[in-house]
Enzyme design. Structure first.
Site, PDB file in Angstrom:
ATOM      1  N   ASP A 130       0.796  -1.239   0.000  1.00 35.73           N
ATOM      2  CA  ASP A 130       0.000   0.000   0.000  1.00 35.73           C
ATOM      3  C   ASP A 130       0.827   1.287   0.000  1.00 35.73           C
ATOM      4  O   ASP A 130       0.304   2.364   0.301  1.00 35.73           O
ATOM      5  CB  ASP A 130      -0.932   0.012   1.223  1.00 35.73           C
ATOM      6  CG  ASP A 130      -2.091  -0.956   1.050  1.00 35.73           C
ATOM      7  OD1 ASP A 130      -2.626  -1.029  -0.069  1.00 35.73           O
ATOM      8  OD2 ASP A 130      -2.449  -1.633   2.027  1.00 35.73           O
ATOM      9  N   ASP A 177      -6.565  -3.529  -6.333  1.00 38.11           N
ATOM     10  CA  ASP A 177      -6.219  -2.247  -5.699  1.00 38.11           C
ATOM     11  C   ASP A 177      -4.749  -1.863  -5.950  1.00 38.11           C
ATOM     12  O   ASP A 177      -4.385  -0.692  -5.959  1.00 38.11           O
ATOM     13  CB  ASP A 177      -6.429  -2.304  -4.178  1.00 38.11           C
ATOM     14  CG  ASP A 177      -7.610  -3.134  -3.730  1.00 38.11           C
ATOM     15  OD1 ASP A 177      -7.987  -4.077  -4.444  1.00 38.11           O
ATOM     16  OD2 ASP A 177      -8.152  -2.854  -2.655  1.00 38.11           O
TER      17      ASP A 177
HETATM   18  N1  GLY Z   1      -7.445  -1.102  -0.726  1.00 33.10           N
HETATM   19  C1  GLY Z   1      -8.413  -1.556   0.178  1.00 33.10           C
HETATM   20  C2  GLY Z   1      -9.801  -1.182  -0.157  1.00 33.10           C
HETATM   21  O1  GLY Z   1     -10.111  -0.680  -1.215  1.00 33.10           O
HETATM   22  O2  GLY Z   1     -10.637  -1.420   0.696  1.00 33.10           O
END
Ligand code: GLY
Length: 400
Positions: A120, A180
């Site tokens: 992330d 994501d």
């Molecule tokens: N990246 C985590 C979400 O979109 O919840």
């Protein structure tokens, strides 16, 4: 006379729904500033409640079921969105007040540049330090961006051709990659621009290509989690984590995909990324279960539609992505129209009333419905992408 009044009303309503005039945008940003001041005022009390929990609480993320403010430490994937929101307020207003706050909240997540335990990094560092560097040119921010990219690429494995997303749930997945993760590529493209070292760029392109091959169904909807064999790169599983089912289309996942391939086209000008973004946009915008106001339910296949929660965060990401995609695509006029419709709806029907929600701007997002976590609540990333979409709508005004 009655007819003139009614026509005038319809004219202004259409203008409002189609987007924001200069004055309306000013009003929306005025409201966003007032809400954010409230959020800033409420942070110290929430910090005092932190107790012995791990880490230092640095950024607001959401509200808990009792309506109390939830803060997160820098290691949380959402820690960069609030600093990013502060940078957007500075970008729009030019006020020193926002510059000071943005700098302070950005600094508090710098330790993440060493955190190789998650993918992330782009969300955390690019939304905060990335915007800070774009707006100030601060050379220290540049160093943080480069170091963070260096840490992120330690998660790349050539055998799979992509960056590993999660280290958790090892009983389920050996090398999970989630859609994501496309959002983290922006940081890698930036690192190549800043250093001239193409390593970051090549890893980003490899990740985008591998994801394009394995994450999408024939209708261009995206799976959430793909699990890879670490030796052969073979796909072992196609799963979901936050969606309704493995074969469903989780709304925010589709939004990340749209935004991700749009940014890949911006950075590479490779037409296959543009085509991919256009096909994803078509899946979202033509979906029979996309509501008339274009604010999606949390999953396009959620069984209880129309009695399912919406996901305002997905809508905000989609709007922002469409404004950018509009600048590249032959379908730009339609994308801009749809993006304006989304931000118009968010402004009109999904904003917190002044003084409510501890200062969050938007209501009705869904974090993880299967975990019954953060359902129908404000989320920091919904606010972040809404402000980004508003800024992009201002910049798109010159275009038809
Ligand atoms: N990246 C985590 C979400 O979109 O919840």
């Amino acid at each position: 006379m009655k007819k003139i009044i009614s026509l005038t009303f319809t004219f202004f309503l259409t203008l409002f729904i189609a987007g924001h005039s200069y004055g309306q945008l000013q009003k929306v940003f005025q409201g966003a500033q007032e809400q954010t001041r409230l959020l800033l005022k409420d942070i110290p009390a929430a910090q005092a409640q932190w107790g012995n929990k791990k880490g230092t609480p640095v950024s607001p993320r959401t509200l808990d079921p009792q309506g109390e403010l939830v803060l997160v430490p820098s290691r949380d994937w959402t820690s960069g969105f609030f600093p990013g929101t502060l940078w957007f307020l500075y970008e729009y207003t030019g006020k020193n007040e926002w510059l000071m706050q943005a700098r302070e909240f950005t600094t508090s997540i710098e330790p993440e540049k060493w955190n190789g335990g998650t993918h992330d990094m782009g969300f955390k560092i690019y939304c905060s330090f990335g915007s800070g560097y774009r707006l100030t040119g601060d050379p220290h921010y540049r160093e943080v961006i480069i170091q963070s990219a260096q840490t992120l690429i330690t998660r790349f494995k050539p055998e799979t051709g992509c960056i590993r997303s999660w280290d958790h749930n090892r009983d389920k997945w050996g090398y999970p990659v989630i859609i994501d993760n496309m959002m983290n590529l922006e940081l890698l493209f930036a690192a190549t621009r800043l250093t001239g070292d193409s390593t970051f760029w090549k890893i980003a392109v490899s990740h985008a290509n591998t994801t394009m091959k394995n994450h999408f169904r024939p209708d261009f909807s995206s799976y959430h989690v793909i699990d890879y064999d670490t030796l052969t790169g073979e796909v072992l599983k196609r799963n979901t984590h936050q969606g309704y089912s493995h074969e469903s289309a989780w709304a925010r996942g589709q939004a990340w995909a749209l935004y991700g391939y749009t940014l890949c086209y911006r950075e590479t000008r490779d037409p296959k990324y543009l085509r991919q973004a256009e096909q994803i946009a078509a899946f979202i915008l033509n979906h029979p279960r996309l509501p008339a106001d274009l604010i999606p339910y949390w999953d396009f296949d959620a069984p209880g539609i129309p009695d399912e929660p919406r996901d305002v965060s997905a809508a905000a990401v989609i709007a922002s992505a469409l404004f950018e995609l509009a600048g590249y695509s032959d379908q730009g006029k339609d994308y801009r129209k749809k993006a304006r419709k989304i931000v118009g709806a968010l402004t009109q029907n999904y904003r917190a009333k002044p003084g409510e929600a501890h200062g969050f701007i938007l209501l009705q997002s869904t974090g993880s419905k299967p975990a019954n976590s953060e359902v129908n609540v404000p989320l920091s990333y919904a606010d972040y992408y809404y402000l980004e979409a508003l800024l992009r709508s201002r910049d798109a005004k010159v275009k038809k």
